[in-house]
Design an enzyme around this catalytic site. Structure first.
Site, mmCIF file in Angstrom:
data_model
loop_
_atom_site.group_PDB
_atom_site.id
_atom_site.type_symbol
_atom_site.label_atom_id
_atom_site.label_comp_id
_atom_site.label_asym_id
_atom_site.label_seq_id
_atom_site.Cartn_x
_atom_site.Cartn_y
_atom_site.Cartn_z
ATOM 1 C CB CYS A 43 -8.442 5.198 0.446
ATOM 2 S SG CYS A 43 -8.217 3.493 0.985
ATOM 3 C CB CYS B 133 -4.380 16.786 3.601
ATOM 4 S SG CYS B 133 -4.674 15.773 2.130
ATOM 5 C CG HIS C 8 -4.306 0.693 0.757
ATOM 6 N ND1 HIS C 8 -5.562 1.275 0.836
ATOM 7 C CD2 HIS C 8 -4.388 -0.261 -0.205
ATOM 8 C CE1 HIS C 8 -6.351 0.709 -0.038
ATOM 9 N NE2 HIS C 8 -5.682 -0.227 -0.684
ATOM 10 C CB CYS C 9 -3.929 -4.299 3.891
ATOM 11 S SG CYS C 9 -3.662 -6.082 3.732
ATOM 12 C CB CYS D 181 -8.431 15.964 2.320
ATOM 13 S SG CYS D 181 -8.162 14.275 1.735
ATOM 14 C CB CYS E 241 -7.152 12.561 5.472
ATOM 15 S SG CYS E 241 -5.998 13.699 4.658
ATOM 16 C CG HIS F 259 -4.079 11.925 1.251
ATOM 17 N ND1 HIS F 259 -5.321 12.533 1.200
ATOM 18 C CD2 HIS F 259 -3.868 11.383 0.016
ATOM 19 C CE1 HIS F 259 -5.836 12.376 -0.009
ATOM 20 N NE2 HIS F 259 -4.982 11.682 -0.740
#
EC number: 2.3.1.225
Length: 328
Positions: free
Chosen positions: A148, A131, A158-159, A134, A151, A144
């Site tokens: 947000c 990544c 992602h909800c 990060c 990682c 990743h």
């Protein structure tokens, strides 16, 4: 001056995005609060006439409601777990990597660093998963999250409805939330249905409660259909020991692509999420085994992994392959 304005505008946009990200959660909370009022007050206390029926309905409803809200809270406020420090590049390695202009040399640097880590998955081209935002070598099943901006270990997705990234730290809570949501909607629909019919036939007086009861059944059925499909899909993922990302993109190991690379058999797959103690399966407390950085794999045998030298082989219902661990 212009740079200052750009930084202020960028900060303002980030702030607005953070505020707006809570809108779906607020919608769910408002719907749940209204459903609580409609069921407890308008149905049980106003519409239902039998005292015994009132008590039974209220006890069962609150038992389900407690677990429903508890799991939703845990899904929202359990922070995603990030890779620990040993997967991050040191200051010296980061400086060397960024100053190196030759891609093939950068690739070899990552390979050398990954040899010290329990990393067995690769990119589609066979390179070490790295990544560049990060500055870390990604552990197996780590991805990743652009929302947000970090990682996340064993990232699933992602909800927006929980305003959180679902991964190793909270996947169990998210599954429980879906299960109790389905149960919550089903319970409301089945207990409200008879009074819906009575209102429809005119057997009950047309009062304010009629609107709440009729709309309560409609909302419960609507959410039940969508939730049961989503819950069924995640049950299938758990039974195969896959994440949503792995279902859409086959993981690549050092030996090549393997869509069932983490499939240990039905029971072992369930234990990878809920743990081996069944008394904790229905309760939203952490029980997933491991640290989220390495996971059992079906493609490794004892000869490849000395950690399993004194272990019994895993059972697999689909074939007779032995299963090992991808790391300590």
């Amino acid at each position: 001056m212009r740079r200052g304005w750009k930084m202020a505008l960028s900060g303002g946009l980030r702030c607005c995005r953070r505020v707006l990200s809570w809108v779906p959660v607020l919608v769910i909370v408002l719907v749940v609060l209204w459903s609580y009022y409609a069921y407890v007050f308008e149905l049980c206390l106003v519409t239902v006439l039998s005292p015994a029926e009132k008590v039974i309905y209220l006890i069962l409803y609150h038992a389900i409601f407690v677990f429903f809200t508890w799991t939703y809270w845990k899904s929202i406020f359990t922070l995603p777990q990030q890779p620990n420090q040993k997967f991050h590049l040191s200051y010296t390695d980061k400086e060397r990597y960024e100053n190196e202009e030759r891609p093939e040399v950068q690739k070899q640097m990552l390979v050398d660093m990954a040899k010290k880590l329990p990393v067995y998955t690769r990119t589609g081209s066979g390179a070490v998963r790295f990544c560049d935002r990060c500055h870390l070598i990604k552990p197996d099943r780590c991805h990743h999250c652009s929302v947000c901006a970090m990682c996340v270990l064993k990232m699933d997705h992602h909800c927006p409805w929980v305003n959180n990234c679902i991964g190793f730290s909270n996947y169990k809570f998210f599954l429980q939330f879906l299960a109790y949501s389905v149960l919550y909607c089903l319970y409301i629909a089945t207990t409200v249905f008879s009074y819906f019919i009575k209102y429809w036939r005119g057997e009950l007086p047309s009062v304010r409660s009629k609107f709440h009861v009729l709309f309560l059944l409609f909302v419960a059925c609507m959410f039940f259909v969508s939730l049961v499909i989503l819950f069924g899909y995640h049950c299938w993922l758990v039974s195969r020991n896959k994440t949503t990302l792995e279902a859409f993109c086959t993981p690549v190991f050092t030996s090549g692509p393997e869509k069932n690379g983490f499939n240990l058999g039905f029971i072992k797959n369930i234990q990878q999420v809920f743990g081996d103690k069944k008394k904790f399966w229905l309760i939203p407390i952490g029980s997933s085994p491991g640290d989220g950085h390495s996971f059992p794999m079906r493609s490794m045998n004892e000869s490849q992994n000395p950690l399993l030298a004194n272990e019994e082989p895993w059972e697999d219902n689909e074939d007779d392959n032995q299963v090992g661990l991808s790391g300590p």
